[in-house]
Design a protein around this motif. Structure first.
Motif, PDB file in Angstrom:
ATOM      1  N   TYR A  73       4.431  52.279  30.174  1.00 58.23           N
ATOM      2  CA  TYR A  73       5.688  52.536  29.467  1.00 58.23           C
ATOM      3  C   TYR A  73       6.046  51.366  28.574  1.00 58.23           C
ATOM      4  O   TYR A  73       5.571  50.242  28.748  1.00 58.23           O
ATOM      5  CB  TYR A  73       6.825  52.810  30.461  1.00 58.23           C
ATOM      6  N   TRP A  76      10.959  53.162  23.428  1.00 58.32           N
ATOM      7  CA  TRP A  76      10.631  54.345  22.640  1.00 58.32           C
ATOM      8  C   TRP A  76      10.356  54.003  21.175  1.00 58.32           C
ATOM      9  O   TRP A  76       9.455  54.553  20.551  1.00 58.32           O
ATOM     10  CB  TRP A  76      11.772  55.358  22.726  1.00 58.32           C
ATOM     11  N   TRP A  84       1.908  47.703  26.282  1.00 53.43           N
ATOM     12  CA  TRP A  84       2.355  48.655  27.290  1.00 53.43           C
ATOM     13  C   TRP A  84       2.433  47.943  28.639  1.00 53.43           C
ATOM     14  O   TRP A  84       1.658  47.022  28.914  1.00 53.43           O
ATOM     15  CB  TRP A  84       1.387  49.825  27.406  1.00 53.43           C
ATOM     16  N   ARG A 106       9.407  55.151  26.490  1.00 47.71           N
ATOM     17  CA  ARG A 106       8.272  56.046  26.298  1.00 47.71           C
ATOM     18  C   ARG A 106       7.320  55.866  27.483  1.00 47.71           C
ATOM     19  O   ARG A 106       6.775  54.786  27.696  1.00 47.71           O
ATOM     20  CB  ARG A 106       7.542  55.730  24.996  1.00 47.71           C
ATOM     21  N   ARG A 108       3.814  56.979  29.177  1.00 46.86           N
ATOM     22  CA  ARG A 108       2.517  57.580  28.827  1.00 46.86           C
ATOM     23  C   ARG A 108       1.734  57.839  30.109  1.00 46.86           C
ATOM     24  O   ARG A 108       1.530  56.928  30.923  1.00 46.86           O
ATOM     25  CB  ARG A 108       1.740  56.670  27.892  1.00 46.86           C
ATOM     26  N   THR A 117      -3.979  61.437  26.818  1.00 47.20           N
ATOM     27  CA  THR A 117      -2.674  60.966  27.287  1.00 47.20           C
ATOM     28  C   THR A 117      -1.590  61.968  26.885  1.00 47.20           C
ATOM     29  O   THR A 117      -1.807  62.830  26.032  1.00 47.20           O
ATOM     30  CB  THR A 117      -2.318  59.597  26.677  1.00 47.20           C
ATOM     31  N   ASP A 119       2.773  61.700  26.203  1.00 48.16           N
ATOM     32  CA  ASP A 119       3.943  60.828  26.169  1.00 48.16           C
ATOM     33  C   ASP A 119       5.211  61.606  26.485  1.00 48.16           C
ATOM     34  O   ASP A 119       5.382  62.756  26.064  1.00 48.16           O
ATOM     35  CB  ASP A 119       4.094  60.183  24.788  1.00 48.16           C
TER      36      ASP A 119
END
Length: 445
Positions: A73, A76, A84, A106, A108, A117, A119
């Motif tokens: 995550y 956003w 990440w 966000r 993932r 993936t 999101d």
């Protein structure tokens, strides 16, 4: 999770300059009490019920995925090359930015073989306001209300409607933009009274003519033969009025030119004849039934111990209607929870089926507030049977001129207003949770 509960400025806690400082206590809140929803179509994850105000928004969030898929995550709106963070149940996740505003994350989710993936946008929102806090703001005064001899008000989804009498006529004003913009919508006789219904219709009784419409474009019904003296309210498909003989009259909203006497249980001398206000609420036990409560004052209060305003109730559904029932205040008197008989009594329906009332000087020398006009907001949560001075619900101005009328009226957005002939003062008030819209979960309250 931890929650800070604000309890005001403590008398003995002061900052370096000697000013009182805000005081909090902290309690624990079980996050699982707040459901979080997953919309796979829009790829959104969110809570519809906001977390309590004061919640610590850096928290241990339990997130699970199908087949224990790896999750990462970041913010956003982070840049494409931003790093990440791999989700770990032992790491606290921050759901607010540096300014304390809620932010979107966000998430993932990775397929087990790492080939693809998906999101998700994650929003965890928290109330900014304490639910039971009372707030008010003094709006710009309006000279159109200054020195009015009487004020009567109602509201629809279109705005507030106030009849301001000046001894010669009653001018109808419409208030919009949460009480900040006012325009004249009509002129009527000095004794005109006003009511409204759930379909945004306005009713104005002016002598032998009943006006009805949207407040601006009005039709008329001739009611000369019924000697109606004052409108008393509306419930479902019925509208009520008092007549010159002290009787409660009723008409169907589909036939406003035809009125009949409405049955009552009790002495007609206990019916209100002035300062009449009402509120209708759908019953929680049966949504097909609504209860209307009418409060007002009798013609005189001269007997010893006669210190209470009169309160009447009636249940109404689309097929049948019960008789009006008088709320005898005898028992309520023993518990000091009656509505005093006060000059310029004004009442309105409010949040959660409540009824709020204010008034000026007492109409009997023994009345509780005889020397304390406009000092309290009375609240009834049981259809007018008992009235309480709620600790958090207070008059924003205790210096209003006792000789001039002040009206209380609630709008459809969770606010109520105090509009006074004392200089045309206007106060917009609310209990915080009364103005929250649970259908718009993304709007941070």
């Amino acid at each position: 999770m931890k929650v800070n509960r604000y309890i005001g400025k403590k008398k003995y806690d002061k900052d370096a300059d000697g000013n009182p400082v805000d005081s909090f206590y902290t309690y624990s809140y079980t996050g699982s009490n707040t459901p979080v929803y997953i919309d796979h179509l829009s790829k959104e994850i969110y809570n519809t019920d906001s977390l309590p105000a004061g919640s610590y928004m850096k928290m241990l969030a339990t997130v699970t995925s199908k087949n224990s898929a790896t999750m990462t995550y970041r913010d956003w709106d982070a840049a494409d090359d931003a790093a990440w963070t791999v989700y770990s149940s032992s790491d606290s996740i921050t759901f607010v930015n540096d300014e304390g505003e809620a932010k979107s994350l966000r998430f993932r989710v990775w397929a087990s073989d790492g080939s693809s993936t998906r999101d998700y946008k994650v929003d965890i929102v928290c109330h900014k306001e304490y639910a039971d806090s009372f707030l008010y703001v003094a709006l710009a005064g309006q000279s159109i209300f200054a020195d009015a001899t009487s004020l009567k008000a109602t509201a629809t989804s279109e705005g507030l409607y106030v009849l301001a009498a000046n001894g010669t006529e009653s001018l109808l004003y419409k208030g919009t933009d949460l009480g900040t913009t006012w325009t004249q919508a009509g002129a009527y006789g000095s004794n005109a009274t006003i009511a409204s219904d759930d379909d945004d219709n306005i009713y104005i009784l002016d002598g032998g003519t009943l006006y009805y419409g949207n407040g601006t474009s009005m039709q008329t019904a001739d009611v000369t033969g019924y000697t109606l003296s004052a409108l008393a309210g509306n419930c479902k498909d019925e509208i009520y009025a008092m007549n010159g003989d002290g009787k409660m009259m009723v008409a169907k909203t589909s036939d406003l030119a035809t009125w009949t006497e409405d049955a009552i249980y009790s002495d007609s001398e206990l019916l209100p004849v002035k300062d009449i206000c009402s509120a209708a609420v759908i019953q929680k036990t049966n949504t097909n039934v609504s209860r209307i409560t009418i409060v007002g004052n009798k013609a005189s209060y001269t007997e010893a111990g006669d210190t209470c305003a009169v309160v009447w109730n009636k249940n109404v559904n689309t097929a049948t209607a019960e008789n009006w029932i008088y709320n005898d205040p005898t028992e309520a008197k023993t518990k000091n929870c009656t509505l005093p008989a006060m000059s310029n009594l004004s009442a309105t329906g409010y949040y959660n089926g409540w009824m709020l009332a204010i008034g000026g000087a007492g109409l009997n020398s023994q009345t509780e507030l005889v020397n304390k006009p406009y000092q309290e907001i009375f609240c009834s949560e049981d259809g007018g049977t008992s009235w309480h001075k709620l600790k958090g619900l207070r008059m924003p101005d205790k210096t209003l001129d006792a000789t001039k009328p002040t009206v209380i009226v609630a709008d459809k957005s969770g606010y109520f207003y105090l509009i006074s002939a004392d200089g045309g003062k206007i106060y917009r008030c609310k209990l915080n949770n009364a103005t929250w819209d649970s259908t718009e979960w993304k709007v941070i309250q």
